[in-house]
Design a protein around this motif. Sequence first.
Motif, PDB file in Angstrom:
ATOM      1  N   ILE A  21      -4.005  -4.826 -15.812  1.00 49.83           N
ATOM      2  CA  ILE A  21      -2.737  -4.095 -15.811  1.00 49.83           C
ATOM      3  C   ILE A  21      -2.111  -4.170 -17.201  1.00 49.83           C
ATOM      4  O   ILE A  21      -1.887  -5.260 -17.741  1.00 49.83           O
ATOM      5  N   LEU A  22      -1.840  -3.009 -17.769  1.00 47.94           N
ATOM      6  CA  LEU A  22      -1.151  -2.880 -19.052  1.00 47.94           C
ATOM      7  C   LEU A  22       0.246  -2.316 -18.795  1.00 47.94           C
ATOM      8  O   LEU A  22       0.395  -1.375 -18.011  1.00 47.94           O
ATOM      9  N   ALA A  23       1.245  -2.861 -19.453  1.00 52.00           N
ATOM     10  CA  ALA A  23       2.615  -2.369 -19.259  1.00 52.00           C
ATOM     11  C   ALA A  23       3.322  -2.228 -20.595  1.00 52.00           C
ATOM     12  O   ALA A  23       3.201  -3.090 -21.472  1.00 52.00           O
ATOM     13  N   HIS A  24       4.067  -1.150 -20.726  1.00 54.02           N
ATOM     14  CA  HIS A  24       4.899  -0.962 -21.916  1.00 54.02           C
ATOM     15  C   HIS A  24       6.200  -1.746 -21.756  1.00 54.02           C
ATOM     16  O   HIS A  24       6.676  -1.971 -20.645  1.00 54.02           O
ATOM     17  N   ALA A  31       7.771  -4.554 -13.028  1.00 54.11           N
ATOM     18  CA  ALA A  31       6.468  -4.025 -13.415  1.00 54.11           C
ATOM     19  C   ALA A  31       5.865  -4.867 -14.540  1.00 54.11           C
ATOM     20  O   ALA A  31       4.661  -5.172 -14.528  1.00 54.11           O
ATOM     21  N   GLN A  32       6.680  -5.253 -15.500  1.00 49.28           N
ATOM     22  CA  GLN A  32       6.190  -6.122 -16.575  1.00 49.28           C
ATOM     23  C   GLN A  32       5.732  -7.472 -16.029  1.00 49.28           C
ATOM     24  O   GLN A  32       4.770  -8.064 -16.537  1.00 49.28           O
ATOM     25  N   ASP A  33       6.403  -7.956 -14.983  1.00 46.88           N
ATOM     26  CA  ASP A  33       6.039  -9.250 -14.405  1.00 46.88           C
ATOM     27  C   ASP A  33       4.612  -9.271 -13.862  1.00 46.88           C
ATOM     28  O   ASP A  33       3.980 -10.330 -13.818  1.00 46.88           O
ATOM     29  N   LEU A  34       4.103  -8.113 -13.442  1.00 50.46           N
ATOM     30  CA  LEU A  34       2.757  -8.049 -12.882  1.00 50.46           C
ATOM     31  C   LEU A  34       1.683  -7.783 -13.936  1.00 50.46           C
ATOM     32  O   LEU A  34       0.495  -7.841 -13.624  1.00 50.46           O
ATOM     33  N   ALA A  35       2.096  -7.500 -15.163  1.00 53.56           N
ATOM     34  CA  ALA A  35       1.141  -7.053 -16.173  1.00 53.56           C
ATOM     35  C   ALA A  35       0.330  -8.208 -16.749  1.00 53.56           C
ATOM     36  O   ALA A  35       0.814  -9.341 -16.884  1.00 53.56           O
ATOM     37  N   ASP A  36      -0.907  -7.898 -17.101  1.00 55.15           N
ATOM     38  CA  ASP A  36      -1.734  -8.841 -17.849  1.00 55.15           C
ATOM     39  C   ASP A  36      -1.421  -8.786 -19.335  1.00 55.15           C
ATOM     40  O   ASP A  36      -1.534  -9.798 -20.039  1.00 55.15           O
ATOM     41  N   TYR A  37      -1.052  -7.600 -19.797  1.00 54.27           N
ATOM     42  CA  TYR A  37      -0.692  -7.411 -21.200  1.00 54.27           C
ATOM     43  C   TYR A  37       0.534  -6.511 -21.261  1.00 54.27           C
ATOM     44  O   TYR A  37       0.597  -5.481 -20.578  1.00 54.27           O
ATOM     45  N   ALA A  59       0.948   0.924 -16.713  1.00 54.80           N
ATOM     46  CA  ALA A  59       2.356   1.024 -16.336  1.00 54.80           C
ATOM     47  C   ALA A  59       3.131   1.577 -17.529  1.00 54.80           C
ATOM     48  O   ALA A  59       3.572   0.844 -18.404  1.00 54.80           O
ATOM     49  N   GLY A  60       3.241   2.883 -17.555  1.00 55.34           N
ATOM     50  CA  GLY A  60       3.909   3.575 -18.649  1.00 55.34           C
ATOM     51  C   GLY A  60       4.003   5.044 -18.305  1.00 55.34           C
ATOM     52  O   GLY A  60       3.887   5.423 -17.135  1.00 55.34           O
ATOM     53  N   VAL A  61       4.186   5.879 -19.321  1.00 58.33           N
ATOM     54  CA  VAL A  61       4.273   7.318 -19.089  1.00 58.33           C
ATOM     55  C   VAL A  61       2.917   7.971 -19.358  1.00 58.33           C
ATOM     56  O   VAL A  61       1.983   7.325 -19.834  1.00 58.33           O
ATOM     57  N   VAL A  77      -8.801   4.935 -15.023  1.00 58.88           N
ATOM     58  CA  VAL A  77      -7.425   4.677 -15.456  1.00 58.88           C
ATOM     59  C   VAL A  77      -6.485   5.179 -14.368  1.00 58.88           C
ATOM     60  O   VAL A  77      -6.539   6.348 -13.978  1.00 58.88           O
ATOM     61  N   LEU A  78      -5.613   4.287 -13.897  1.00 61.36           N
ATOM     62  CA  LEU A  78      -4.659   4.619 -12.838  1.00 61.36           C
ATOM     63  C   LEU A  78      -3.235   4.544 -13.379  1.00 61.36           C
ATOM     64  O   LEU A  78      -2.893   3.647 -14.150  1.00 61.36           O
ATOM     65  N   MET A  79      -2.402   5.495 -12.954  1.00 61.93           N
ATOM     66  CA  MET A  79      -0.973   5.479 -13.271  1.00 61.93           C
ATOM     67  C   MET A  79      -0.183   5.144 -12.018  1.00 61.93           C
ATOM     68  O   MET A  79      -0.282   5.850 -11.013  1.00 61.93           O
ATOM     69  N   PRO A  80       0.629   4.095 -12.046  1.00 60.04           N
ATOM     70  CA  PRO A  80       1.454   3.782 -10.880  1.00 60.04           C
ATOM     71  C   PRO A  80       2.427   4.901 -10.516  1.00 60.04           C
ATOM     72  O   PRO A  80       2.709   5.115  -9.339  1.00 60.04           O
ATOM     73  N   GLU A  81       2.941   5.595 -11.519  1.00 55.44           N
ATOM     74  CA  GLU A  81       3.856   6.724 -11.280  1.00 55.44           C
ATOM     75  C   GLU A  81       3.328   7.937 -12.038  1.00 55.44           C
ATOM     76  O   GLU A  81       3.664   8.160 -13.201  1.00 55.44           O
TER      77      GLU A  81
END
Length: 308
Positions: A21-24, A31-37, A59-61, A77-81
């Motif tokens: 999981i990548l998050a901006h 969402a950031q709490d679940l991210a690996d990076y 986790a981004g746009v 590649v998956l987008m949560p939203e």
Amino acid sequence: MVSDEMRAEVERLKREQDAVILAHYYVTPDAQDLADYIGDSFFLSKKAATLDCKTLVFAGVHFMAESAKLLSPNKRVLMPEPTADCPMAHMVQKATIDAARAKYGDDLAVACYVNSRSQMKAWSDVCVTSSNAVKIVRALPQHNVLFIPDMNLGHYVALQVPEKNVILNDGFCPTHEAIELAEVQAARREHPGARVLAHPECGDWVLKEADFVGSTSQIIAEAVASDATDFIIATVHGVIRELEAQTAGSGKRFWFPATTPICPNMARVTADKILACLRDGTGEVSLPGDDVAAGSAHALDLMLDYAK
């Protein structure tokens, strides 16, 4: 707040699907709490290209997940939203690029901010991020550089690289553009001695007031390294989680303009949606057509080469 049950379920699904999981920095704290990076666009672009996994959850746009797919075409590649988009990513016309190429010929490079759709990257020569735009534009062999789509970042680059003729496009980030100088000045009066740290997507009126201008990751690094205790942050509010995490126990405090800068698209990316996309396989990002994929991937790869 992410529950222990949710975290355990996400970890189980990640193991089953060989997922990362990548998050901006701008998405919601949960969402950031679940991210690996967690990182800015440049860090996440580099990470997406090098991770050894089968699935990336971004986790981004949309342009971020799209770039990850271009750099890692064999990964899922998956987008949560999936509807989280970036208005600026659409703010350039092919006619603008064609006119510049007709005018300047081979002495023109089109530098495309990664906050753009893949079609725009394919029209361009090289991609840049707010972390490396100055470095890359300075290194380009061409004298004339059309900077798309963000005129504010482009203007900042032009000031830093006066030896180049930087041509601006009429695009902008609505969230950063809306940060008002009067609110930044009011925050400075309310917190005497506070340093203003601003993102270069802000208007020039804000950047002139700033004590430091840099990408999201550079703003965080500056806050960590600075001897100051109070900071006014002129970028999207989501960065507060990382600012507080990296300065915990230091007594440092962070303030934002009265009209809190929030990206409405990033704000829709939540922990619940990360879990749902992992569980259901929703929001999968596909590659564009071959011509667009090849051209945009080349511009992204060249960015990574220049930024070494």
